[in-house]
Structure formats: C-alpha cells, structure tokens
Design a protein around this motif. Structure first.
Motif, mmCIF file in Angstrom:
data_model
loop_
_atom_site.group_PDB
_atom_site.id
_atom_site.type_symbol
_atom_site.label_atom_id
_atom_site.label_comp_id
_atom_site.label_asym_id
_atom_site.label_seq_id
_atom_site.Cartn_x
_atom_site.Cartn_y
_atom_site.Cartn_z
ATOM 1 N N TYR A 60 59.899 -39.771 34.553
ATOM 2 C CA TYR A 60 58.624 -39.206 34.125
ATOM 3 C C TYR A 60 58.704 -37.694 34.298
ATOM 4 C CZ TYR A 60 53.695 -38.923 33.133
ATOM 5 O OH TYR A 60 52.493 -38.641 32.534
ATOM 6 N N THR A 61 58.580 -36.961 33.210
ATOM 7 C CA THR A 61 58.707 -35.505 33.257
ATOM 8 C C THR A 61 57.342 -34.841 33.177
ATOM 9 O OG1 THR A 61 59.084 -35.516 30.871
ATOM 10 C CG2 THR A 61 61.040 -35.414 32.284
ATOM 11 N N ILE A 62 57.181 -33.813 33.995
ATOM 12 C CA ILE A 62 55.951 -33.028 34.041
ATOM 13 C C ILE A 62 56.360 -31.576 33.836
ATOM 14 C CG2 ILE A 62 54.018 -32.287 35.488
ATOM 15 C CD1 ILE A 62 54.658 -34.925 37.151
ATOM 16 N N SER A 63 55.728 -30.891 32.891
ATOM 17 C CA SER A 63 56.017 -29.470 32.715
ATOM 18 C C SER A 63 54.889 -28.650 33.315
ATOM 19 C CB SER A 63 56.217 -29.118 31.239
ATOM 20 O OG SER A 63 55.091 -29.501 30.490
ATOM 21 N N VAL A 64 55.269 -27.541 33.926
ATOM 22 C CA VAL A 64 54.307 -26.593 34.474
ATOM 23 C C VAL A 64 54.676 -25.228 33.904
ATOM 24 C CG1 VAL A 64 53.314 -25.552 36.534
ATOM 25 C CG2 VAL A 64 54.125 -27.925 36.618
ATOM 26 N N ALA A 65 53.810 -24.715 33.040
ATOM 27 C CA ALA A 65 54.040 -23.383 32.471
ATOM 28 C C ALA A 65 53.385 -22.352 33.387
ATOM 29 C CB ALA A 65 53.456 -23.305 31.070
ATOM 30 N N HIS A 66 54.153 -21.321 33.701
ATOM 31 C CA HIS A 66 53.681 -20.219 34.545
ATOM 32 C C HIS A 66 53.861 -18.926 33.753
ATOM 33 C CE1 HIS A 66 54.280 -22.762 38.199
ATOM 34 N NE2 HIS A 66 55.316 -23.210 37.527
ATOM 35 N N GLY A 67 52.869 -18.118 33.639
ATOM 36 C CA GLY A 67 53.009 -16.820 32.976
ATOM 37 C C GLY A 67 53.019 -16.929 31.472
ATOM 38 N N SER A 68 54.096 -17.458 30.926
ATOM 39 C CA SER A 68 54.161 -17.646 29.483
ATOM 40 C C SER A 68 55.116 -18.781 29.122
ATOM 41 C CB SER A 68 54.601 -16.354 28.778
ATOM 42 O OG SER A 68 55.912 -16.016 29.142
ATOM 43 N N ALA A 69 54.790 -19.412 28.029
ATOM 44 C CA ALA A 69 55.661 -20.409 27.407
ATOM 45 C C ALA A 69 55.568 -20.116 25.917
ATOM 46 C CB ALA A 69 55.223 -21.824 27.730
ATOM 47 N N ASP A 70 56.331 -19.154 25.489
ATOM 48 C CA ASP A 70 56.234 -18.649 24.125
ATOM 49 C C ASP A 70 57.344 -19.195 23.241
ATOM 50 O OD1 ASP A 70 54.086 -17.147 24.974
ATOM 51 O OD2 ASP A 70 55.228 -15.302 25.208
ATOM 52 N N SER A 71 57.015 -19.391 21.982
ATOM 53 C CA SER A 71 57.995 -19.685 20.947
ATOM 54 C C SER A 71 58.805 -20.932 21.297
ATOM 55 C CB SER A 71 58.870 -18.450 20.733
ATOM 56 O OG SER A 71 59.673 -18.581 19.606
ATOM 57 N N ALA A 72 60.110 -20.790 21.476
ATOM 58 C CA ALA A 72 60.967 -21.940 21.800
ATOM 59 C C ALA A 72 60.527 -22.603 23.101
ATOM 60 C CB ALA A 72 62.424 -21.502 21.893
ATOM 61 N N ALA A 73 60.028 -21.827 24.051
ATOM 62 C CA ALA A 73 59.558 -22.392 25.322
ATOM 63 C C ALA A 73 58.324 -23.270 25.117
ATOM 64 C CB ALA A 73 59.277 -21.279 26.321
ATOM 65 N N ALA A 74 57.487 -22.941 24.131
ATOM 66 C CA ALA A 74 56.314 -23.767 23.825
ATOM 67 C C ALA A 74 56.747 -25.133 23.298
ATOM 68 C CB ALA A 74 55.413 -23.066 22.809
ATOM 69 N N ILE A 75 57.839 -25.163 22.558
ATOM 70 C CA ILE A 75 58.375 -26.439 22.072
ATOM 71 C C ILE A 75 58.969 -27.228 23.234
ATOM 72 C CG2 ILE A 75 60.094 -27.523 20.547
ATOM 73 C CD1 ILE A 75 57.641 -26.306 19.079
ATOM 74 N N ILE A 76 59.708 -26.551 24.120
ATOM 75 C CA ILE A 76 60.270 -27.222 25.296
ATOM 76 C C ILE A 76 59.147 -27.839 26.127
ATOM 77 C CG2 ILE A 76 61.497 -26.851 27.477
ATOM 78 C CD1 ILE A 76 63.096 -24.623 25.972
ATOM 79 N N LEU A 77 58.063 -27.117 26.297
ATOM 80 C CA LEU A 77 56.891 -27.605 27.037
ATOM 81 C C LEU A 77 56.424 -28.950 26.484
ATOM 82 C CD1 LEU A 77 54.527 -26.811 29.086
ATOM 83 C CD2 LEU A 77 53.407 -25.824 27.094
ATOM 84 N N GLN A 78 56.495 -29.128 25.187
ATOM 85 C CA GLN A 78 56.021 -30.352 24.538
ATOM 86 C C GLN A 78 56.905 -31.557 24.832
ATOM 87 O OE1 GLN A 78 52.939 -30.016 23.156
ATOM 88 N NE2 GLN A 78 53.279 -27.917 23.874
ATOM 89 N N ALA A 79 58.120 -31.344 25.329
ATOM 90 C CA ALA A 79 59.046 -32.448 25.574
ATOM 91 C C ALA A 79 58.623 -33.313 26.747
ATOM 92 C CB ALA A 79 60.456 -31.899 25.824
ATOM 93 N N CYS A 80 57.895 -32.738 27.672
ATOM 94 C CA CYS A 80 57.532 -33.471 28.882
ATOM 95 C C CYS A 80 56.356 -34.405 28.628
ATOM 96 C CB CYS A 80 57.230 -32.490 30.003
ATOM 97 S SG CYS A 80 58.722 -31.579 30.507
ATOM 98 N N LYS A 81 56.336 -35.484 29.380
ATOM 99 C CA LYS A 81 55.297 -36.490 29.174
ATOM 100 C C LYS A 81 53.927 -35.976 29.597
ATOM 101 C CE LYS A 81 58.597 -40.273 29.532
ATOM 102 N NZ LYS A 81 59.786 -39.450 29.477
#
Length: 182
Positions: A60-81
């Motif tokens: 089970y994956t949880i993403s925590v964005a700190h500061g910024s999750a821009d561009s490619a990082a915003a897509i990576i953020l979406q990978a987590c459940k």
C-alpha cells in the motif's frame, strides 16, 4: 512503515534510486510505503517510468507532497494509492514539454511523423492517469494543463489531485482496506 524520498529533479538518477529502493523494500516484505515527493519536475519520460514502478509496487503506497509536486512529479504523485500533501504544497499539471528529448528528426519526415504520433500517445497516457485519479473529463484536464495550472493543496484536493491535506504524518488517515480511495 518504510519511506523513500523523491527530492529534486525527476531524472535518471531519481529513477535508479526508486528502482533500487523499491527492490530493497520488496526484499524486506514491506506492505506499506510512504513516498515523500518534493520536486519541481523534470523529465516526463523518467517520471513515467517512476510512475510505473510505484503502480507496480505490491504494498500500500502513500504519497506525501511537500513544497511542490510539479509536472512529472505531479504524475508520480498519482501513482500512489493514497495521495496527501502538506498545506503549502503546490502541484502543477501542464502539457508535456519535450525539451528533454535528444532525437535528431528534423531532416527525416518519416521519423518526425512517428515522433508526433508517439508524443500524442504519451500525452494521452498522462491525461488518462489524471482523468482516472481526479474523475475529471478529458476537456477539464486539457484546459488545466493548457493553463500550466499550479494549485495549492486546498485547490488540488478539490480538483482531485490529492486525497488529503496533512500537517504531520500522524494526520494521514488511510481508508479501510475494502474501500478504494479512487
């Protein structure tokens, strides 16, 4: 709970780090993984690879964005459940820019045509990810991407890019196993 940090530019080094970290976590048998993301983006190609690795992750994956999750990082953020962000985090979604490509296609029309078809496919894959996670239509995603839309956590939550805003790790509320965050 195991954690990995995705800090800085989304590039080959980040991809290799994620691959190695996930391999190690798999050996350890970790059922839960927190992925900390703080990135202004980078290569859409490497970001797509990292996305695929995280989606494939068995726990089970949880993403925590700190500061910024821009561009490619915003897509990576979406990978987590389960996707979270701190209150002052900004998340940018936009059309993919292809300045990280090094292919010389200018003098070959056939290569140029193939390149353009592949770019459309790649863009559509990114839209599909965003549409699936946000429950927004293609036209809504397209409009926001066209605007180079950066959203702070409250707006990102409302738009569907994250599932929860957190102040501390203790604030993370994981949904019941039978319920789906999507």
């Amino acid at each position: 709970m195991n954690e990995i940090d995705l800090l800085g530019t989304v590039d080959k080094d980040m991809l290799l780090y994620v691959r190695e970290a996930l391999t190690q976590k798999r050996v350890e048998g970790s059922p839960k993984l927190i992925v900390h993301i703080s990135s202004n983006g980078g290569s859409a190609w490497f970001g797509a690879d990292i996305y695929d690795l995280l989606v494939y992750c068995p726990g089970y994956t949880i993403s925590v964005a700190h500061g910024s999750a821009d561009s490619a990082a915003a897509i990576i953020l979406q990978a987590c459940k389960w996707r979270t962000a701190t209150p002052n985090t900004s998340i940018l979604i936009h059309h993919t820019k292809h300045n990280d490509l090094t292919i010389d296609i200018c003098d070959d029309q056939e290569k140029m045509d193939e390149f353009l078809v592949n770019m459309r496919i790649f863009k559509d894959q990114r839209y599909s990810i965003l549409m699936g996670r946000t429950k927004r239509t293609h036209s809504e995603i397209y409009k926001v991407c066209k605007e180079d839309k950066s959203m702070f956590a409250k707006e990102a939550l409302k738009f569907g890019l994250i599932d929860q805003i957190i102040e501390t790790e203790k604030d993370i509320r994981i949904p019941e196993p039978n319920s789906k965050p999507e």
